[in-house]
Motif scaffolding. Structure first.
Motif, short mmCIF file in Angstrom:
data_model
loop_
_atom_site.label_atom_id
_atom_site.label_comp_id
_atom_site.label_asym_id
_atom_site.label_seq_id
_atom_site.Cartn_x
_atom_site.Cartn_y
_atom_site.Cartn_z
N VAL A 55 0.81 -1.26 0.07
CA VAL A 55 0.18 -0.11 0.04
C VAL A 55 0.93 1.25 -0.05
O VAL A 55 1.98 1.25 0.91
CB VAL A 55 -0.92 0.05 1.23
CG1 VAL A 55 -0.16 0.11 2.44
CG2 VAL A 55 -2.08 1.05 0.93
N ILE A 82 -4.57 6.88 -2.71
CA ILE A 82 -3.65 5.78 -1.99
C ILE A 82 -3.92 4.49 -3.15
O ILE A 82 -5.06 4.51 -3.87
CB ILE A 82 -4.49 5.36 -0.86
CG1 ILE A 82 -3.47 4.43 0.08
CG2 ILE A 82 -5.86 4.95 -1.04
CD1 ILE A 82 -3.77 4.26 1.26
N ILE A 84 -2.15 0.52 -4.59
CA ILE A 84 -1.50 -0.56 -4.45
C ILE A 84 -0.32 -0.93 -5.33
O ILE A 84 -0.65 -0.82 -6.59
CB ILE A 84 -2.34 -1.97 -4.40
CG1 ILE A 84 -3.50 -1.63 -3.26
CG2 ILE A 84 -1.50 -3.15 -3.94
CD1 ILE A 84 -3.03 -1.57 -1.70
N LYS A 132 -3.74 3.42 5.95
CA LYS A 132 -3.89 2.18 6.29
C LYS A 132 -4.36 1.14 5.16
O LYS A 132 -5.33 1.60 4.48
CB LYS A 132 -4.75 2.03 7.46
CG LYS A 132 -4.89 0.67 8.21
CD LYS A 132 -5.93 0.81 9.37
CE LYS A 132 -7.20 0.96 9.13
NZ LYS A 132 -8.23 0.94 10.27
N LEU A 133 -3.92 0.11 5.36
CA LEU A 133 -4.46 -1.13 4.31
C LEU A 133 -5.08 -2.26 5.62
O LEU A 133 -4.63 -2.91 6.22
CB LEU A 133 -3.51 -1.62 3.57
CG LEU A 133 -3.75 -2.83 2.58
CD1 LEU A 133 -4.94 -2.69 1.47
CD2 LEU A 133 -2.52 -3.61 2.08
N GLU A 139 -6.30 -5.66 9.60
CA GLU A 139 -5.06 -4.57 9.29
C GLU A 139 -3.88 -4.99 9.16
O GLU A 139 -3.29 -6.04 9.85
CB GLU A 139 -5.31 -3.68 10.48
CG GLU A 139 -4.38 -2.63 10.48
CD GLU A 139 -4.25 -1.59 11.87
OE1 GLU A 139 -3.17 -1.99 12.46
OE2 GLU A 139 -5.21 -1.00 11.90
N THR A 175 6.08 2.21 0.55
CA THR A 175 4.96 1.48 1.20
C THR A 175 5.63 1.29 2.60
O THR A 175 6.88 1.44 2.70
CB THR A 175 4.91 -0.05 0.85
OG1 THR A 175 3.91 -0.63 1.34
CG2 THR A 175 6.15 -0.86 0.87
N LEU A 189 -9.49 -6.21 -0.40
CA LEU A 189 -8.64 -5.13 0.19
C LEU A 189 -9.41 -3.50 0.26
O LEU A 189 -10.25 -3.19 -0.42
CB LEU A 189 -7.32 -4.80 -0.95
CG LEU A 189 -6.43 -5.90 -1.07
CD1 LEU A 189 -6.84 -7.22 -1.93
CD2 LEU A 189 -5.16 -5.56 -1.70
N GLN A 190 -9.26 -2.99 1.28
CA GLN A 190 -9.60 -1.45 1.57
C GLN A 190 -8.64 -0.83 2.42
O GLN A 190 -7.90 -1.28 3.28
CB GLN A 190 -10.73 -1.84 2.78
CG GLN A 190 -11.86 -2.58 2.22
CD GLN A 190 -13.00 -2.86 3.33
OE1 GLN A 190 -12.83 -3.36 4.32
NE2 GLN A 190 -14.33 -2.36 3.06
N ALA A 191 -8.33 0.23 1.31
CA ALA A 191 -7.23 1.35 2.06
C ALA A 191 -7.74 2.58 2.41
O ALA A 191 -8.75 3.13 1.83
CB ALA A 191 -6.19 1.48 1.00
N SER A 192 -7.32 3.29 3.37
CA SER A 192 -8.04 4.51 3.90
C SER A 192 -6.58 5.31 4.19
O SER A 192 -5.69 5.10 4.30
CB SER A 192 -8.46 4.37 5.15
OG SER A 192 -7.91 3.74 6.16
#
Length: 204
Positions: A55, A82, A84, A132-133, A139, A175, A189-192
């Motif tokens: 990430v 953000i 990947i 964050k990923l 997490e 990263t 996958l969820q990135a914030s």
């Protein structure tokens, strides 16, 4: 449009930054066809059995510049998102054996999922951005730009010595030092950034 990326750019402890001798940044590129947009799912590539995720915050260039000073560099960023940085690690190992280029291992279709972007004016301090990923609700990577070896300004200034940066160019900025790993079919996958979910897709 150029898509650039910097490798090995984070430490786990800020105290480690003092011991690092800064020098030549490791910059590589991805083709525009590697972008995966609008939360589209990633089809697991048929040519690899070892797909690795990293990430990264992605900066978007807002105006043209060459030989940009570090003092002026942040003014060339229009937005931050953000993404990947995907690597076909088994393929990368093959090309490293012959000291070949990374393009096939880093630039395949879907190797660069990215989110929508947030105006840089929304960030009070670009040297203190949290991101964050999570994968399947767990997490996996947590980062803060205060742990960067080369900050945004240094990346832009260095890169612009070699090539003109233009509006719309994207730079993956590295990263977090730990947490990168393998992606598998079925992963979600969820990135914030600063708690705001911006990237949400599955590997299928």
């Amino acid at each position: 449009m150029k898509i650039l990326a910097i490798g090995k750019n984070y430490v786990n402890n800020k105290s480690d930054l003092e011991a690092i001798s800064k020098g030549f940044q490791m910059i590589f590129s991805k083709p525009e066809s590697s972008l995966l947009l609008n939360g589209k799912d990633l089809e697991y590539p048929s040519f690899t059995s070892n797909l690795l995720y990293e990430v990264e915050l992605v900066i978007k260039i807002g105006k043209s510049g060459k030989n940009i000073s570090e003092e002026d560099a942040i003014s060339f960023i229009s937005e931050i998102g953000i993404g990947i940085d995907y690597t076909a690690k088994d393929l990368l190992n093959q090309v490293r054996e012959t000291k070949g280029p990374w393009e096939l291992a880093k630039g395949f279709d879907g190797a660069a999922p990215i989110s929508n972007f947030i105006p840089i004016s929304n960030f009070k301090n670009v040297e203190d951005i949290n991101f964050k990923l999570s994968i399947n609700g767990e997490e996996k990577q947590v980062g803060n730009t205060g742990f960067m070896i080369y900050n945004f300004a240094e990346i832009i200034s260095f890169t612009s010595k070699y090539m003109t940066l233009q509006p719309g160019d994207l730079i993956f900025t590295g990263t977090p030092a730990t947490g990168a790993g393998a992606s598998f079919k079925g992963d979600h996958l969820q990135a914030s950034i600063e708690g705001e979910l911006l990237l949400d897709f599955k590997v299928v």
